[in-house]
Design a protein around this motif. Structure first.
Motif, PDB file in Angstrom:
ATOM      1  N   THR A  30      57.178  41.948  44.603  1.00 60.85           N
ATOM      2  CA  THR A  30      55.768  41.888  44.227  1.00 60.85           C
ATOM      3  C   THR A  30      55.171  40.590  44.746  1.00 60.85           C
ATOM      4  O   THR A  30      55.699  39.510  44.487  1.00 60.85           O
ATOM      5  CB  THR A  30      55.596  41.969  42.699  1.00 60.85           C
ATOM      6  OG1 THR A  30      56.194  43.173  42.232  1.00 60.85           O
ATOM      7  CG2 THR A  30      54.120  41.968  42.317  1.00 60.85           C
ATOM      8  N   GLN A  57      52.691  45.509  45.337  1.00 60.24           N
ATOM      9  CA  GLN A  57      54.078  45.870  45.047  1.00 60.24           C
ATOM     10  C   GLN A  57      54.632  46.698  46.197  1.00 60.24           C
ATOM     11  O   GLN A  57      54.012  47.679  46.624  1.00 60.24           O
ATOM     12  CB  GLN A  57      54.176  46.672  43.750  1.00 60.24           C
ATOM     13  CG  GLN A  57      54.058  45.827  42.497  1.00 60.24           C
ATOM     14  CD  GLN A  57      54.346  46.633  41.234  1.00 60.24           C
ATOM     15  OE1 GLN A  57      54.163  47.840  41.212  1.00 60.24           O
ATOM     16  NE2 GLN A  57      54.784  45.963  40.193  1.00 60.24           N
ATOM     17  N   ASP A  72      44.829  36.430  42.802  1.00 62.29           N
ATOM     18  CA  ASP A  72      44.737  37.467  41.771  1.00 62.29           C
ATOM     19  C   ASP A  72      44.869  38.873  42.339  1.00 62.29           C
ATOM     20  O   ASP A  72      44.581  39.860  41.647  1.00 62.29           O
ATOM     21  CB  ASP A  72      43.420  37.349  40.986  1.00 62.29           C
ATOM     22  CG  ASP A  72      43.346  36.061  40.171  1.00 62.29           C
ATOM     23  OD1 ASP A  72      44.401  35.620  39.687  1.00 62.29           O
ATOM     24  OD2 ASP A  72      42.247  35.508  40.025  1.00 62.29           O
ATOM     25  N   LYS A  73      45.283  38.990  43.594  1.00 66.46           N
ATOM     26  CA  LYS A  73      45.536  40.296  44.190  1.00 66.46           C
ATOM     27  C   LYS A  73      47.037  40.520  44.251  1.00 66.46           C
ATOM     28  O   LYS A  73      47.766  39.707  44.832  1.00 66.46           O
ATOM     29  CB  LYS A  73      44.928  40.374  45.588  1.00 66.46           C
ATOM     30  CG  LYS A  73      45.089  41.740  46.241  1.00 66.46           C
ATOM     31  CD  LYS A  73      44.447  41.768  47.618  1.00 66.46           C
ATOM     32  CE  LYS A  73      44.625  43.134  48.278  1.00 66.46           C
ATOM     33  NZ  LYS A  73      44.031  43.179  49.628  1.00 66.46           N
ATOM     34  N   GLU A  74      47.497  41.604  43.653  1.00 58.90           N
ATOM     35  CA  GLU A  74      48.931  41.868  43.547  1.00 58.90           C
ATOM     36  C   GLU A  74      49.310  43.089  44.382  1.00 58.90           C
ATOM     37  O   GLU A  74      48.634  44.118  44.331  1.00 58.90           O
ATOM     38  CB  GLU A  74      49.301  42.100  42.077  1.00 58.90           C
ATOM     39  CG  GLU A  74      50.801  42.177  41.816  1.00 58.90           C
ATOM     40  CD  GLU A  74      51.113  42.184  40.325  1.00 58.90           C
ATOM     41  OE1 GLU A  74      51.048  41.118  39.703  1.00 58.90           O
ATOM     42  OE2 GLU A  74      51.391  43.284  39.808  1.00 58.90           O
ATOM     43  N   TYR A 133      52.677  43.711  54.771  1.00 54.82           N
ATOM     44  CA  TYR A 133      52.142  42.532  54.073  1.00 54.82           C
ATOM     45  C   TYR A 133      52.383  41.291  54.919  1.00 54.82           C
ATOM     46  O   TYR A 133      53.407  41.171  55.588  1.00 54.82           O
ATOM     47  CB  TYR A 133      52.822  42.365  52.710  1.00 54.82           C
ATOM     48  CG  TYR A 133      52.171  41.325  51.837  1.00 54.82           C
ATOM     49  CD1 TYR A 133      51.044  41.632  51.078  1.00 54.82           C
ATOM     50  CD2 TYR A 133      52.665  40.021  51.778  1.00 54.82           C
ATOM     51  CE1 TYR A 133      50.431  40.679  50.275  1.00 54.82           C
ATOM     52  CE2 TYR A 133      52.053  39.065  50.983  1.00 54.82           C
ATOM     53  CZ  TYR A 133      50.941  39.404  50.233  1.00 54.82           C
ATOM     54  OH  TYR A 133      50.334  38.444  49.454  1.00 54.82           O
ATOM     55  N   LYS A 155      52.872  33.897  44.993  1.00 51.71           N
ATOM     56  CA  LYS A 155      53.956  34.058  44.021  1.00 51.71           C
ATOM     57  C   LYS A 155      54.701  35.344  44.357  1.00 51.71           C
ATOM     58  O   LYS A 155      54.097  36.419  44.430  1.00 51.71           O
ATOM     59  CB  LYS A 155      53.409  34.122  42.594  1.00 51.71           C
ATOM     60  CG  LYS A 155      54.493  34.323  41.536  1.00 51.71           C
ATOM     61  CD  LYS A 155      53.880  34.429  40.150  1.00 51.71           C
ATOM     62  CE  LYS A 155      54.945  34.694  39.086  1.00 51.71           C
ATOM     63  NZ  LYS A 155      54.346  34.856  37.735  1.00 51.71           N
ATOM     64  N   LYS A 194      51.798  38.171  44.838  1.00 51.20           N
ATOM     65  CA  LYS A 194      50.535  37.922  44.148  1.00 51.20           C
ATOM     66  C   LYS A 194      49.875  36.676  44.722  1.00 51.20           C
ATOM     67  O   LYS A 194      50.471  35.605  44.769  1.00 51.20           O
ATOM     68  CB  LYS A 194      50.756  37.744  42.646  1.00 51.20           C
ATOM     69  CG  LYS A 194      49.450  37.611  41.869  1.00 51.20           C
ATOM     70  CD  LYS A 194      49.687  37.582  40.365  1.00 51.20           C
ATOM     71  CE  LYS A 194      48.361  37.484  39.610  1.00 51.20           C
ATOM     72  NZ  LYS A 194      48.555  37.422  38.147  1.00 51.20           N
ATOM     73  N   ARG A 195      48.618  36.857  45.144  1.00 48.94           N
ATOM     74  CA  ARG A 195      47.839  35.741  45.693  1.00 48.94           C
ATOM     75  C   ARG A 195      46.359  36.030  45.491  1.00 48.94           C
ATOM     76  O   ARG A 195      45.928  37.171  45.686  1.00 48.94           O
ATOM     77  CB  ARG A 195      48.142  35.572  47.184  1.00 48.94           C
ATOM     78  CG  ARG A 195      47.620  34.274  47.776  1.00 48.94           C
ATOM     79  CD  ARG A 195      47.899  34.217  49.253  1.00 48.94           C
ATOM     80  NE  ARG A 195      47.571  32.917  49.816  1.00 48.94           N
ATOM     81  CZ  ARG A 195      47.245  32.711  51.069  1.00 48.94           C
ATOM     82  NH1 ARG A 195      47.209  33.730  51.918  1.00 48.94           N
ATOM     83  NH2 ARG A 195      46.946  31.508  51.516  1.00 48.94           N
ATOM     84  N   THR A 254      57.796  37.896  43.285  1.00 47.39           N
ATOM     85  CA  THR A 254      58.744  38.332  42.256  1.00 47.39           C
ATOM     86  C   THR A 254      59.632  39.402  42.872  1.00 47.39           C
ATOM     87  O   THR A 254      59.144  40.466  43.288  1.00 47.39           O
ATOM     88  CB  THR A 254      58.022  38.896  41.021  1.00 47.39           C
ATOM     89  OG1 THR A 254      57.097  37.916  40.529  1.00 47.39           O
ATOM     90  CG2 THR A 254      59.017  39.242  39.931  1.00 47.39           C
ATOM     91  N   SER A 267      45.656  29.652  42.507  1.00 54.37           N
ATOM     92  CA  SER A 267      45.304  31.012  42.935  1.00 54.37           C
ATOM     93  C   SER A 267      45.646  31.232  44.406  1.00 54.37           C
ATOM     94  O   SER A 267      45.998  32.336  44.817  1.00 54.37           O
ATOM     95  CB  SER A 267      43.815  31.280  42.702  1.00 54.37           C
ATOM     96  OG  SER A 267      43.014  30.482  43.552  1.00 54.37           O
TER      97      SER A 267
END
Length: 225
Positions: free
Chosen positions: A96, A105, A101-103, A132, A87, A98-99, A89, A83
């Motif tokens: 995108t 875009q 569970d917060k995503e 970000y 990640k 994601k870390r 993408t 978690s």
């Protein structure tokens, strides 16, 4: 199907976390009584009474319970590691992040620059504001190659690097509200309170201030416009 690149933990990293964490926990649990007997010989060791209590128990059951507890601790560590890792993408239109569970875009049209600040990947908006920021263990060359492949504005360094000023209390070039937040953040940095420092960074971003840290010193620039 749109072309996309996913960056994050490698297969080797995942295997080490999934297997290594529980295995190491189980090994420590099996030998916990021996480890405890060593620790109680160290003067002023923390939790000394707890280790003495472990030594006093029947060794077989202590080892069995220790293995179970170690496996559980290893599994929890693996879940946390997955978690905590970032990640990314990347497609031709957006990236995108994601870390925890917060995503988030971000559209390519919103972004003016992406660069690495030590281990942090930083995404800037069209006015130079930070859209970000997050820590990543992905190698710089992989990130650079993926972003350039999808034609994102990758930069080798912060394009506003020359605009930063070293912050000192009551800095004359910054508003009083910004100075107050920077003072609170300096305290958090000195106390190694990373969570509070991150929250204050976001609060400062809302006031138009971008921060760069160097050895717990804060360098600041105000967003133009």
């Amino acid at each position: 199907m749109q072309n996309e690149t996913v960056l994050g933990l490698s297969k080797l990293d995942k295997a080490i976390i999934i297997i290594g964490g529980p295995l190491l926990g189980a090994i420590i649990g099996w030998f916990i009584q021996i480890i405890s007997s060593w620790l109680i010989k160290i003067p002023f060791v923390p939790f000394g009474l707890f280790f003495e209590w472990i030594v006093s128990w029947n060794s077989f059951w202590v080892s069995i319970i220790g293995v179970i507890a170690g496996l559980i601790a290893g599994i929890l560590f693996a879940l946390y590691a997955f978690s905590e890792s970032l990640k990314m993408t990347i497609t031709d239109q957006e990236v995108t992040m994601k870390r925890y569970d917060k995503e988030v875009q971000l559209q390519k049209s919103e972004i003016s620059a992406i660069y690495m600040d030590r281990k942090d990947i930083v995404v800037l908006g069209q006015k130079g504001e930070e859209l970000y920021r997050a820590q990543t263990d992905v190698k710089l060359l992989k990130i650079e190659a993926a972003l350039l492949e999808h034609r994102f504005p990758w930069k080798t360094q912060d394009p506003y690097q020359s605009d930063y000023q070293r912050w000192v209390p009551e800095h004359p070039d910054f508003p009083a509200s910004v100075n107050s937040l920077l003072a609170a953040r300096e305290k958090a940095l000195k106390e190694d309170d990373e969570k509070e420092a991150a929250i204050l960074r976001n609060d400062l971003a809302d006031k138009g201030a971008a921060i760069r840290d160097e050895d717990k010193r804060q360098y600041v620039r105000m967003i133009r416009g």
